[in-house]
Design a protein around this motif. Sequence first.
Motif, PDB file in Angstrom:
ATOM      1  N   GLN A 121       0.536  12.482  -1.434  1.00 15.09           N
ATOM      2  CA  GLN A 121      -0.924  12.526  -1.403  1.00 15.09           C
ATOM      3  C   GLN A 121      -1.467  12.357  -2.816  1.00 15.09           C
ATOM      4  OE1 GLN A 121      -2.517  16.230   0.071  1.00 15.09           O
ATOM      5  NE2 GLN A 121      -4.642  15.666  -0.339  1.00 15.09           N
ATOM      6  N   VAL A 122      -2.564  11.620  -2.930  1.00 22.43           N
ATOM      7  CA  VAL A 122      -3.320  11.598  -4.180  1.00 22.43           C
ATOM      8  C   VAL A 122      -4.336  12.725  -4.102  1.00 22.43           C
ATOM      9  CG1 VAL A 122      -4.864  10.297  -5.683  1.00 22.43           C
ATOM     10  CG2 VAL A 122      -3.013   9.120  -4.477  1.00 22.43           C
ATOM     11  N   LEU A 123      -4.274  13.637  -5.039  1.00 19.43           N
ATOM     12  CA  LEU A 123      -5.129  14.826  -5.003  1.00 19.43           C
ATOM     13  C   LEU A 123      -6.496  14.526  -5.617  1.00 19.43           C
ATOM     14  CD1 LEU A 123      -2.435  17.386  -6.199  1.00 19.43           C
ATOM     15  CD2 LEU A 123      -3.188  16.952  -3.848  1.00 19.43           C
TER      16      LEU A 123
ATOM     17  N   ALA B 252      -9.487  10.634  -8.473  1.00 17.78           N
ATOM     18  CA  ALA B 252      -8.126  11.164  -8.453  1.00 17.78           C
ATOM     19  C   ALA B 252      -7.931  12.186  -9.568  1.00 17.78           C
ATOM     20  CB  ALA B 252      -7.121  10.027  -8.614  1.00 17.78           C
ATOM     21  N   ALA B 253      -7.179  13.247  -9.241  1.00 16.59           N
ATOM     22  CA  ALA B 253      -6.905  14.283 -10.241  1.00 16.59           C
ATOM     23  C   ALA B 253      -5.429  14.652 -10.292  1.00 16.59           C
ATOM     24  CB  ALA B 253      -7.733  15.532  -9.953  1.00 16.59           C
ATOM     25  N   GLY B 254      -4.606  14.006  -9.462  1.00 17.11           N
ATOM     26  CA  GLY B 254      -3.181  14.323  -9.467  1.00 17.11           C
ATOM     27  C   GLY B 254      -2.477  13.676  -8.287  1.00 17.11           C
ATOM     28  N   VAL B 255      -1.168  13.869  -8.244  1.00 18.49           N
ATOM     29  CA  VAL B 255      -0.355  13.349  -7.146  1.00 18.49           C
ATOM     30  C   VAL B 255       0.545  14.459  -6.633  1.00 18.49           C
ATOM     31  CG1 VAL B 255       1.318  11.607  -6.422  1.00 18.49           C
ATOM     32  CG2 VAL B 255      -0.329  11.054  -8.216  1.00 18.49           C
ATOM     33  N   ARG B 256       0.555  14.658  -5.327  1.00 21.76           N
ATOM     34  CA  ARG B 256       1.482  15.611  -4.713  1.00 21.76           C
ATOM     35  C   ARG B 256       2.782  14.888  -4.380  1.00 21.76           C
ATOM     36  NH1 ARG B 256      -1.292  19.671  -1.123  1.00 21.76           N
ATOM     37  NH2 ARG B 256      -1.584  20.497  -3.240  1.00 21.76           N
ATOM     38  N   LEU B 257       3.884  15.420  -4.875  1.00 24.84           N
ATOM     39  CA  LEU B 257       5.182  14.766  -4.746  1.00 24.84           C
ATOM     40  C   LEU B 257       6.139  15.607  -3.928  1.00 24.84           C
ATOM     41  CD1 LEU B 257       5.585  13.787  -8.517  1.00 24.84           C
ATOM     42  CD2 LEU B 257       4.843  12.273  -6.671  1.00 24.84           C
ATOM     43  N   ALA B 258       6.872  14.964  -3.032  1.00 25.72           N
ATOM     44  CA  ALA B 258       7.954  15.633  -2.309  1.00 25.72           C
ATOM     45  C   ALA B 258       9.231  15.475  -3.113  1.00 25.72           C
ATOM     46  CB  ALA B 258       8.137  15.007  -0.932  1.00 25.72           C
TER      47      ALA B 258
ATOM     48  N   GLU C 207       5.738  19.425  -5.316  1.00 22.09           N
ATOM     49  CA  GLU C 207       5.172  19.765  -6.610  1.00 22.09           C
ATOM     50  C   GLU C 207       3.977  18.846  -6.880  1.00 22.09           C
ATOM     51  OE1 GLU C 207       8.513  19.131  -9.251  1.00 22.09           O
ATOM     52  OE2 GLU C 207       7.677  17.187  -9.889  1.00 22.09           O
ATOM     53  N   ASP C 208       3.039  19.354  -7.651  1.00 22.02           N
ATOM     54  CA  ASP C 208       1.846  18.586  -7.989  1.00 22.02           C
ATOM     55  C   ASP C 208       1.916  18.124  -9.441  1.00 22.02           C
ATOM     56  OD1 ASP C 208       0.975  19.076  -5.458  1.00 22.02           O
ATOM     57  OD2 ASP C 208      -0.473  20.641  -6.027  1.00 22.02           O
ATOM     58  N   LEU C 209       1.569  16.867  -9.664  1.00 21.65           N
ATOM     59  CA  LEU C 209       1.586  16.286 -11.006  1.00 21.65           C
ATOM     60  C   LEU C 209       0.158  15.896 -11.374  1.00 21.65           C
ATOM     61  CD1 LEU C 209       3.299  15.328 -13.402  1.00 21.65           C
ATOM     62  CD2 LEU C 209       3.677  13.187 -12.184  1.00 21.65           C
TER      63      LEU C 209
ATOM     64  N   ALA D 217       0.836  -1.204   0.000  1.00 21.23           N
ATOM     65  CA  ALA D 217       0.000   0.000   0.000  1.00 21.23           C
ATOM     66  C   ALA D 217       0.870   1.252   0.000  1.00 21.23           C
ATOM     67  CB  ALA D 217      -0.919  -0.002   1.220  1.00 21.23           C
ATOM     68  N   LEU D 218       0.335   2.330  -0.577  1.00 25.20           N
ATOM     69  CA  LEU D 218       1.059   3.605  -0.587  1.00 25.20           C
ATOM     70  C   LEU D 218       1.076   4.235   0.801  1.00 25.20           C
ATOM     71  CD1 LEU D 218      -0.446   5.124  -3.855  1.00 25.20           C
ATOM     72  CD2 LEU D 218       1.907   4.330  -3.534  1.00 25.20           C
ATOM     73  N   GLU D 219      -0.015   4.030   1.538  1.00 24.80           N
ATOM     74  CA  GLU D 219      -0.173   4.612   2.878  1.00 24.80           C
ATOM     75  C   GLU D 219      -0.054   6.126   2.852  1.00 24.80           C
ATOM     76  OE1 GLU D 219       2.559   2.547   5.413  1.00 24.80           O
ATOM     77  OE2 GLU D 219       1.390   0.696   5.392  1.00 24.80           O
ATOM     78  N   ILE D 220      -0.756   6.724   1.875  1.00 26.61           N
ATOM     79  CA  ILE D 220      -0.824   8.178   1.780  1.00 26.61           C
ATOM     80  C   ILE D 220      -2.290   8.582   1.623  1.00 26.61           C
ATOM     81  CG2 ILE D 220       1.477   8.430   0.776  1.00 26.61           C
ATOM     82  CD1 ILE D 220       0.157   8.744  -1.965  1.00 26.61           C
ATOM     83  N   PRO D 221      -2.647   9.811   2.006  1.00 25.87           N
ATOM     84  CA  PRO D 221      -4.030  10.263   1.848  1.00 25.87           C
ATOM     85  C   PRO D 221      -4.472  10.205   0.391  1.00 25.87           C
ATOM     86  CG  PRO D 221      -2.772  11.782   3.232  1.00 25.87           C
ATOM     87  CD  PRO D 221      -1.787  10.825   2.637  1.00 25.87           C
ATOM     88  N   GLY D 222      -5.702   9.800   0.173  1.00 27.98           N
ATOM     89  CA  GLY D 222      -6.275   9.811  -1.172  1.00 27.98           C
ATOM     90  C   GLY D 222      -6.104   8.533  -1.967  1.00 27.98           C
ATOM     91  N   GLU D 223      -5.361   7.531  -1.446  1.00 26.81           N
ATOM     92  CA  GLU D 223      -5.147   6.337  -2.256  1.00 26.81           C
ATOM     93  C   GLU D 223      -6.406   5.496  -2.409  1.00 26.81           C
ATOM     94  OE1 GLU D 223      -2.661   3.074  -0.900  1.00 26.81           O
ATOM     95  OE2 GLU D 223      -2.596   3.945   1.094  1.00 26.81           O
ATOM     96  N   GLU D 224      -7.438   5.817  -1.642  1.00 23.15           N
ATOM     97  CA  GLU D 224      -8.705   5.093  -1.758  1.00 23.15           C
ATOM     98  C   GLU D 224      -9.612   5.675  -2.835  1.00 23.15           C
ATOM     99  OE1 GLU D 224      -9.585   8.711   0.368  1.00 23.15           O
ATOM    100  OE2 GLU D 224      -7.955   7.258   0.571  1.00 23.15           O
ATOM    101  N   LEU D 225      -9.212   6.785  -3.456  1.00 25.00           N
ATOM    102  CA  LEU D 225     -10.048   7.438  -4.457  1.00 25.00           C
ATOM    103  C   LEU D 225     -10.208   6.581  -5.711  1.00 25.00           C
ATOM    104  CD1 LEU D 225      -8.621  11.086  -4.290  1.00 25.00           C
ATOM    105  CD2 LEU D 225     -10.968  10.416  -3.739  1.00 25.00           C
ATOM    106  N   PRO D 226     -11.373   6.667  -6.376  1.00 24.18           N
ATOM    107  CA  PRO D 226     -11.506   6.053  -7.693  1.00 24.18           C
ATOM    108  C   PRO D 226     -10.461   6.622  -8.650  1.00 24.18           C
ATOM    109  CG  PRO D 226     -13.655   6.684  -6.834  1.00 24.18           C
ATOM    110  CD  PRO D 226     -12.634   7.269  -5.896  1.00 24.18           C
ATOM    111  N   GLY D 227      -9.902   5.772  -9.474  1.00 20.06           N
ATOM    112  CA  GLY D 227      -8.821   6.199 -10.358  1.00 20.06           C
ATOM    113  C   GLY D 227      -7.458   5.825  -9.831  1.00 20.06           C
TER     114      GLY D 227
END
Length: 456
Positions: free
Chosen positions: A278-280, A288-294, A314-316, A99-109
Amino acid sequence: MASRCWRWWGWSAWPRTRLPPAGSTPSFCHHFSTQEKTPQICVVGSGPAGFYTAQHLLKHPQAHVDIYEKQPVPFGLVRFGVAPDHPEVKSYGAEDHRALEIPGEELPGVCSARAFVGWYNGLPENQELEPDLSCDTAVILGQGNVALDVARILLTPPEHLEALLLCQRTDITKAALGVLRQSRVKTVWLVGRRGPLQVAFTIKELREMIQLPGARPILDPVDFLGLQDKIKEVPRPRKRLTELLLRTATEKPGPAEAARQASASRAWGLRFFRSPQQVLPSPDGRRAAGVRLAVTRLEGVDEATRAVPTGDMEDLPCGLVLSSIGYKSRPVDPSVPFDSKLGVIPNVEGRVMDVPGLYCSGWVKRGPTGVIATTMTDSFLTGQMLLQDLKAGLLPSGPRPGYAAIQALLSSRGVRPVSFSDWEKLDAEEVARGQGTGKPREKLVDPQEMLRLLGH
């Protein structure tokens, strides 16, 4: 006279059997009958580790081996876990993903690359996935061979997949091919926490990706600054791989390659030194509409190199997120030791610790590393240890009923197993269906349909 033999059994009603699931092992349980002087050996899991171990165990002239499988068909990842346009390459398995264990990974997509691979390869449990490929950009979190396989399937032009069908070089499922024909994905980013020297894919897969028809690579030359000097001392396979990345990122392509890239309608790229945070969500929060990356930098040297955050983010943007950060095995049963942190059964050369007569092989033995050839060597070693223990009299003695006990248990629960001869009927049906469309086979993906065909 030798009496060694083996049988394979799949389950037509697995949840009712209460036996350990294949893929979470394979585990190997030995039963020795002092009355018949015949080793009764049970192998759970009919993937490569299971079959290779059984093959070695049959070196014993009196061995009787039964192989059990939760699916109604055998062969594990050889059937379900490889890119369908690479039937000659079989390189991954295990029952679960990390698992990614980050917020938003449960989102459709958002889904695992393992589930996506299972979907286009016909794994029954993944046929309800229904990936939405209506977006322009997909992000794959991970930079291994599985990630490249998924990226290649997403970006391969539909007409090229059709050509593979005509020359019988793919057994991708009919349903998956239909979805991929309608895909709008044009760009795929493969994101890794570390740098070019730490990628986990191999040169063969990279070279094919670079040459993928209708697609061009996107690599940032800044990621490769100072790399020429660093690769002088690395092992040859890693050096060749990094040199190919370096040339692709920094050298001007020749006229023919430049023209090919200029006409490409799709693209893929490697984003290094980025860690998902985070999955945005989309504005309505429904997918899902993007991924926030450190942004990261490397500390340490050689194997101790690790990525640490710089503090920048940064956001992708993307509409599809596929996690390919690794695989793990699941616990088999409370009675079987399991290291949940490492995802393995504690063992010494395949001998399960503190459980005489129980052995393990495959990724549940050593962790999710290596390819089929690695598994073959590893499985032969497990089989060798078991036979050594048998010869030395170290295994539990006393009468053991073997399959007779399992047969009685299944019968009492109304479960009719699928035999290997049953599988041969399913195999013939798949091949016959595939001939109509020019494919090596059209996989049956519905267990209930399989059972109806067998008259179960």
